[in-house]
Design an enzyme around this catalytic site. Structure first.
Site, short mmCIF file in Angstrom:
data_model
loop_
_atom_site.label_atom_id
_atom_site.label_comp_id
_atom_site.label_asym_id
_atom_site.label_seq_id
_atom_site.Cartn_x
_atom_site.Cartn_y
_atom_site.Cartn_z
N ASN A 1 11.62 -16.45 -8.70
CA ASN A 1 12.78 -17.33 -8.68
C ASN A 1 12.41 -18.68 -8.06
O ASN A 1 11.27 -18.91 -7.66
CB ASN A 1 13.94 -16.67 -7.92
CG ASN A 1 15.28 -17.05 -8.49
OD1 ASN A 1 15.49 -18.17 -8.91
ND2 ASN A 1 16.21 -16.09 -8.50
N HIS B 1 -4.36 -20.20 11.20
CA HIS B 1 -5.19 -20.97 12.12
C HIS B 1 -5.54 -20.12 13.34
O HIS B 1 -4.88 -19.13 13.63
CB HIS B 1 -4.45 -22.24 12.56
CG HIS B 1 -4.07 -23.11 11.40
ND1 HIS B 1 -4.97 -23.87 10.70
CD2 HIS B 1 -2.87 -23.30 10.81
CE1 HIS B 1 -4.35 -24.50 9.73
NE2 HIS B 1 -3.07 -24.18 9.77
N GLY C 1 15.13 -12.53 -1.33
CA GLY C 1 15.04 -13.96 -1.03
C GLY C 1 14.68 -14.25 0.41
O GLY C 1 14.92 -13.47 1.32
N ALA D 1 15.70 -9.02 1.98
CA ALA D 1 15.82 -10.46 2.18
C ALA D 1 15.65 -10.81 3.65
O ALA D 1 15.99 -10.04 4.54
CB ALA D 1 17.17 -10.95 1.67
N LYS E 1 9.60 -3.75 9.04
CA LYS E 1 9.25 -2.36 9.40
C LYS E 1 9.84 -1.44 8.34
O LYS E 1 10.78 -1.80 7.62
CB LYS E 1 9.82 -2.00 10.77
CG LYS E 1 9.24 -2.79 11.91
CD LYS E 1 9.80 -2.31 13.23
CE LYS E 1 9.48 -3.14 14.37
NZ LYS E 1 8.47 -3.45 15.06
N ARG F 1 13.05 3.06 5.21
CA ARG F 1 12.96 4.42 4.69
C ARG F 1 12.08 4.44 3.45
O ARG F 1 11.80 3.40 2.86
CB ARG F 1 14.33 5.00 4.38
CG ARG F 1 15.07 4.31 3.25
CD ARG F 1 16.43 4.97 3.02
NE ARG F 1 17.20 4.34 1.99
CZ ARG F 1 17.12 4.62 0.68
NH1 ARG F 1 16.27 5.51 0.25
NH2 ARG F 1 17.90 4.01 -0.19
#
Length: 188
Positions: free
Chosen positions: A81, A111, A138, A156, A176, A179
């Site tokens: 998108n 860096h 998104g 998102a 994280k 499920r």
């Protein structure tokens, strides 16, 4: 070994070298034409010139941003998108049937924590891999060295700092495991 080859190998490199500047300038010229065009056929031709490889069945909405382009590979029937940014100092590989939400950012570059090295803009890069059938929501950030396993979903607004196993729903900052995605949710 050129500085561009050093960059692709994950070594420290001079980001202002001629070999890197040539590829960067070519990408900038193509991106200006891509982002300024409303003709899908013309844009597709330009993307073929920009990318390392990109299936003609895939779609990228404008605006799109990257630094080099030649380090990016996009599989079949993939949709990116609008407003995607790819810092592609290392290879960014996106598989087949992948959906990427707007404002998603792929950062293969980073860096050093040592401020003295940062003064010279020392940069190191590691590849990013998004396997087949992944959905990325998104405003997601995917950091260097990350592989997102097949059929996984990234919620998102997540920041992905480590590998995501296949068939997993990940979210948050840092992302994280929420499920596992079960077989009955995968369709037939």
């Amino acid at each position: 070994m050129t500085e561009f080859e050093k960059m692709l190998a994950g070594d420290e490199f001079d980001g202002g070298s001629e070999s890197i500047n040539q590829v960067r300038q070519n990408a900038a010229d193509l991106l200006q034409a891509i982002n300024g065009s409303t003709d899908d056929r013309h844009r597709s031709e330009l993307f073929q010139q920009l990318m390392g490889s990109m299936s003609e069945s895939s779609i990228i909405r404008s605006p799109f941003y990257c630094e080099f382009g030649k380090t990016i590979s996009i599989g079949e029937k993939t949709f990116l998108n609008m407003n995607i940014t790819m810092l592609d100092g290392a290879k960014i590989t996106i598989g087949n049937n992948v959906l990427v939400g707007p404002n998603t950012q792929f950062y293969s570059a980073s860096h050093d924590l040592n401020y003295l090295k940062r003064r010279s803009w020392a940069t190191h890069c590691a590849p990013i891999i998004v396997e087949d059938d992944v959905w990325i929501g998104g405003n997601v950030v995917i950091n260097q060295g990350v592989t997102i396993g097949a059929r996984s979903v990234i919620a998102a607004n997540s920041v992905v700092n480590s590998n995501v196993p296949p068939d997993s729903l990940y979210g948050g900052t840092p992302a994280k495991l929420i499920r596992k995605i079960h077989e009955n949710e995968q369709g037939s």
